[in-house]
Enzyme design. Structure first.
Site, PDB file in Angstrom:
ATOM      1  N   LYS A  85       0.792  -1.345  -0.095  1.00  0.00           N
ATOM      2  CA  LYS A  85      -0.071  -0.110   0.112  1.00  0.00           C
ATOM      3  C   LYS A  85       0.774   1.343  -0.038  1.00  0.00           C
ATOM      4  CE  LYS A  85      -3.860   2.150   2.589  1.00  0.00           C
ATOM      5  NZ  LYS A  85      -4.413   1.964   4.074  1.00  0.00           N
ATOM      6  N   SER A 160      -9.737   1.911   3.135  1.00  0.00           N
ATOM      7  CA  SER A 160      -8.705   2.691   2.449  1.00  0.00           C
ATOM      8  C   SER A 160      -7.858   1.949   1.624  1.00  0.00           C
ATOM      9  CB  SER A 160      -7.928   3.779   3.079  1.00  0.00           C
ATOM     10  OG  SER A 160      -7.193   3.149   4.077  1.00  0.00           O
ATOM     11  N   SER A 184      -9.609  -0.240   7.586  1.00  0.00           N
ATOM     12  CA  SER A 184      -8.895  -0.332   6.051  1.00  0.00           C
ATOM     13  C   SER A 184      -8.156  -1.746   5.518  1.00  0.00           C
ATOM     14  CB  SER A 184      -8.162   1.050   5.948  1.00  0.00           C
ATOM     15  OG  SER A 184      -8.783   2.033   5.867  1.00  0.00           O
TER      16      SER A 184
END
Ligand code: GLN
Length: 493
Positions: A85, A160, A184
């Site tokens: 990420k 997210s 997330s």
């Protein structure tokens, strides 16, 4: 397209060990699939093909040396391609956090969690899309455009960490790193039908993770099964002198060998997580999964987490408060975007005004307000006290059960644009994931069914602090007994 991208982490390692596949072949297959499907999924912000192939070749050299002279164990992920990420620093590779303000930011160091995976031999194919500064539940707050759910590209992948979840569900890579401040990792795992872990707060170092809510942030991972996820957890976990909140505790060995037997395990079902408004198919699938765990030997009993309803307001005070402090550093001087202006204050304003997106600005304003003199006690101070009550709820429940089972989100994946005009509706998606972050406890999410639109449904298991091994054991037993985690989205190329 090559079936190499269908291989699990374990299957890849078996073939690498046997010399039946090379890391270069696995990495190239991943890169080819990414270039074929990215126009449809947009899971990545930056690809690192040269770095990946270099790492793959180095891994292949080590495998060859080991095959020649199999003394000692090779590193546990040697040659396995993964994605990271884009809020975790990787030295010399652009790190945007999904924000325009960091469009040109290249970190000079690597996050500890990533560093440990590199040392374990993992090959990094790129940095994945996410909501700006990890603020969001759909990946639509990325300044670079949304990621699309591999099960239905009209829908969000969750957020997210939506890019990482889509990369694993879309069979780009067998595993990817995400972060979980309020859900997330677990919520995108649920929306994309993959397995995702949010470890205990303090279990994995936050060094090199760009801070959002420092008392809530945790580094986690996605894979297609609990068994594939386990090595990522044990490799990333453990004390790090560079993170003052990382705990100096032994990391449990996760032993998933043997028949699934949950005899003596006690699972709590909190009534507060089965509320009005939850999609009936989600409730039915989660309840059915609990029955399955029971049939494997676990005892099921009701528990109560009475302060659950306060988690949402508490989180949306504390997380923005911490974010407003953490994001003060982006002033156009030290990192990223700088907008010219007449004077210094003007430059700060212009840079922040141009660099941050609307959701980040909203949270900075909320957080700054909650922390301002005169309001601090009424909002921030009060929220901290309620946070303690939420944590105590969990401590009390874990006196009588080993784990808590609950839905991850009230719905399956929603349509792109469905909540973008209504921040509150978006925040409501987090109602079941926020409590674990406020309490600091670990959570493991995995698929337990599909709704009538063929969208995955996720369940989460939450456990006592630093007892991730319980969650792995339960999820692995469930996955051995069922096949939901093996289903694949149809992305025929
Ligand atoms: N959706 C939550 C938020 O917007 C959680 C995000 C996260 O875990 N990073 O803050």
């Amino acid at each position: 397209m090559s079936a190499l991208t269908d291989l699990s982490v374990h299957a890849s390692l078996d073939l690498l060990r046997a010399g039946q596949v090379t890391s270069r072949e696995l990495t190239q297959a991943a890169l080819e699939r990414i270039s074929a499907l990215e126009p449809r999924l947009h899971a990545f912000l930056t690809l690192t093909p040269e770095l990946a192939l270099r790492q793959a070749d180095a891994a292949d050299l080590r495998w060859r040396a080991w095959q020649h002279d199999p003394a000692g164990d090779p590193p546990p992920l040697l040659g396995v391609p993964i994605a990271v990420k884009d809020v975790l620093a990787l030295k010399d590779v652009r790190c945007t956090c999904g924000s325009k303000i960091l469009d040109n930011f290249v970190p000079p160091y690597t996050a500890t969690a990533v560093e440990r995976l590199l040392a374990a031999g993992a090959v990094i194919v790129g940095k994945t899309n996410c909501d700006e500064y990890a603020m969001g539940s759909s990946t639509e707050n990325s300044a670079y455009g949304p990621t699309f759910n591999p099960w239905d590209t009209n829908r969000v992948p969750g957020g997210s960490s939506g890019g990482s979840a889509a990369a694993v569900a879309g069979r780009y890579v067998p595993a990817a790193l995400g972060t979980d401040t309020g859900g997330s990792v677990r919520q995108p795992a649920s929306f994309c039908g993959v397995t995702g872990l949010k470890p205990t707060y303090g279990r994995v170092s936050r060094y090199g993770l760009v801070a959002y809510g420092s008392s809530l942030d945790s580094v986690g991972a996605f894979a297609r099964s609990a068994a594939d996820l386990a090595p990522f957890f044990t490799i990333m976990a453990g004390y790090d002198t560079r993170d003052a909140t990382s705990m100096n505790l032994p990391v449990p060995k996760i032993d998933l060998d043997g028949a699934p037997d949950l005899d003596g395990m006690r699972i709590g079902v909190p009534q507060e997580y089965f509320i009005k408004g939850i999609q009936p198919e989600v409730e039915a699938a989660v309840r059915q999964a609990i029955v399955t765990l029971q049939s494997l030997g676990a005892q099921v009993r009701p528990v109560s987490l009475p302060h659950t309803e306060y988690a949402l307001p508490v989180y949306y005070l504390l997380a923005p408060a911490e974010a407003s402090a953490n994001l003060a550093r982006y002033d156009g001087v030290r990192f990223g975007l700088r907008q010219p202006a007449e004077n210094m204050i003007g430059m700060f304003k212009a840079s922040r005004g141009a660099g941050f997106g609307p959701e980040v600005k909203r949270r900075i304003m909320l957080g700054t307000y909650a922390l301002s003199a005169g309001y601090y006690d009424a909002y921030y101070g009060q929220a901290q006290k309620v946070r303690t009550l939420i944590k105590r709820d969990f401590e009390q429940a874990f006196e009588i059960v080993d784990a808590i089972a609950a839905p991850v989100a009230p719905t399956t994946a929603f349509r792109i644009g469905e909540h973008t005009d209504d921040p509150l509706a978006m925040y409501l998606e987090d109602v079941f994931t926020l409590p674990a972050n406020l309490a600091g406890v670990p959570g493991l999410a995995f698929p337990v069914g599909f709704d009538r639109r063929s969208l995955p449904i996720g369940m989460q298991l939450m456990g006592p602090h630093f007892r991730e091994e319980i969650l792995f054991r339960l999820a692995h037993a469930y996955q051995q007994a069922t096949g939901w985690h093996l289903r694949q989205p149809d992305l025929s190329i």
